[in-house]
Design a protein around this motif. Structure first.
Motif, short mmCIF file in Angstrom:
data_model
loop_
_atom_site.label_atom_id
_atom_site.label_comp_id
_atom_site.label_asym_id
_atom_site.label_seq_id
_atom_site.Cartn_x
_atom_site.Cartn_y
_atom_site.Cartn_z
N ALA A 1 0.88 -1.17 0.00
CA ALA A 1 0.00 0.00 0.00
C ALA A 1 0.91 1.22 0.00
N TYR A 2 0.44 2.31 -0.60
CA TYR A 2 1.30 3.48 -0.80
C TYR A 2 0.79 4.74 -0.10
N SER A 3 -0.29 4.61 0.67
CA SER A 3 -0.86 5.77 1.35
C SER A 3 -1.68 5.31 2.55
N TYR A 4 -2.11 6.29 3.35
CA TYR A 4 -2.98 6.00 4.50
C TYR A 4 -4.25 5.29 4.03
N GLU A 5 -4.90 5.85 3.03
CA GLU A 5 -6.18 5.29 2.57
C GLU A 5 -6.02 3.89 2.01
N GLU A 6 -4.97 3.67 1.22
CA GLU A 6 -4.73 2.33 0.67
C GLU A 6 -4.44 1.34 1.79
#
Length: 225
Positions: free
Chosen positions: A31-36
């Motif tokens: 995952a590459y972000s908070y949301e992901e």
């Protein structure tokens, strides 16, 4: 197989973790972000989280708090912020370990194994990972190099006894007690010897030179850490 979620916005570093996968028995989810990261965590069974502190949309510390509010899954922070203040904050938020960048993949691999061994409340936790071997005690499943092994009930009971008591030498008498069959019938010495031999043939890289199930001559057996 243990699943590790890596939340890291540096794509080169994140993709580099797939090399880490090749050296272990773990499944890697990126995952590459908070949301992901939050989306993956909510939709998949995750056994450990490698979490970058500085994510592009929201701080990794917030994701740590969000995950910790719902789960006690182990979390290792990855960050360039290696000051004492930052590290103390990470542990207060519920992190199990903290690695400052740049770091060695070999050291990370051992940190992951150590945290997973502590997971689930200690030696008798539901998951045990050692080298390329992963044991799910609650599901009675064993993986080596990512491939599930087919163990008999007695082989699994023997493996569980050794790994859950790996700081001790277990005598043949103790192990024989572990192998009582479902009818309550006691197994004999020959059954134990045969079970040891078959287990080694499945989990050892070289059964003639066992590195996992080690013989302590005249006493019994121990887990070979």
């Amino acid at each position: 197989m243990a699943t590790i979620m890596i939340v890291e916005d540096d794509r080169l570093l994140n993709e580099g973790f797939f090399f880490f996968k090749q050296k272990t028995a773990y499944e890697i989810m990126a995952a590459y972000s908070y949301e992901e990261g939050l989306s993956v965590f909510r939709s998949q069974e995750v056994h450990l989280v490698l979490l970058d502190v500085n994510l592009p949309d929201r701080p990794g510390t917030e994701l740590c708090e969000k995950i910790r509010s719902a789960s006690d899954v182990p979390i290792i922070f990855l960050t360039a912020n290696d000051t004492e203040k930052d590290m103390v904050l990470g542990f207060k938020l519920g992190a199990d370990d903290y690695m400052a960048k740049p770091f060695s993949m070999a050291v990370l691999r051992e940190r992951v194994r150590a945290v997973l061994r502590r997971g689930g409340g200690g030696e008798s936790g539901s998951l045990f990972a050692y080298q390329d071997l992963t044991i799910h005690y609650d599901k009675m499943k064993v993986f080596k190099g990512g491939q599930e092994l087919k163990l008999t009930t007695n082989e699994f009971k023997l493996l569980a006894a050794l790994t859950q008591n790996r700081s001790q030498v277990l005598t043949r008498e103790v192990l024989l007690e572990k192998l009582w069959d479902s009818e309550g019938s006691f197994v004999d010495e020959n059954t134990l010897s045969v079970t040891i031999k078959r287990l080694r043939s499945k989990i050892e890289n070289d059964p003639k030179r066992p590195a996992f199930v080690k013989t302590v001559f005249g006493i019994g057996y121990t887990w070979g850490e």
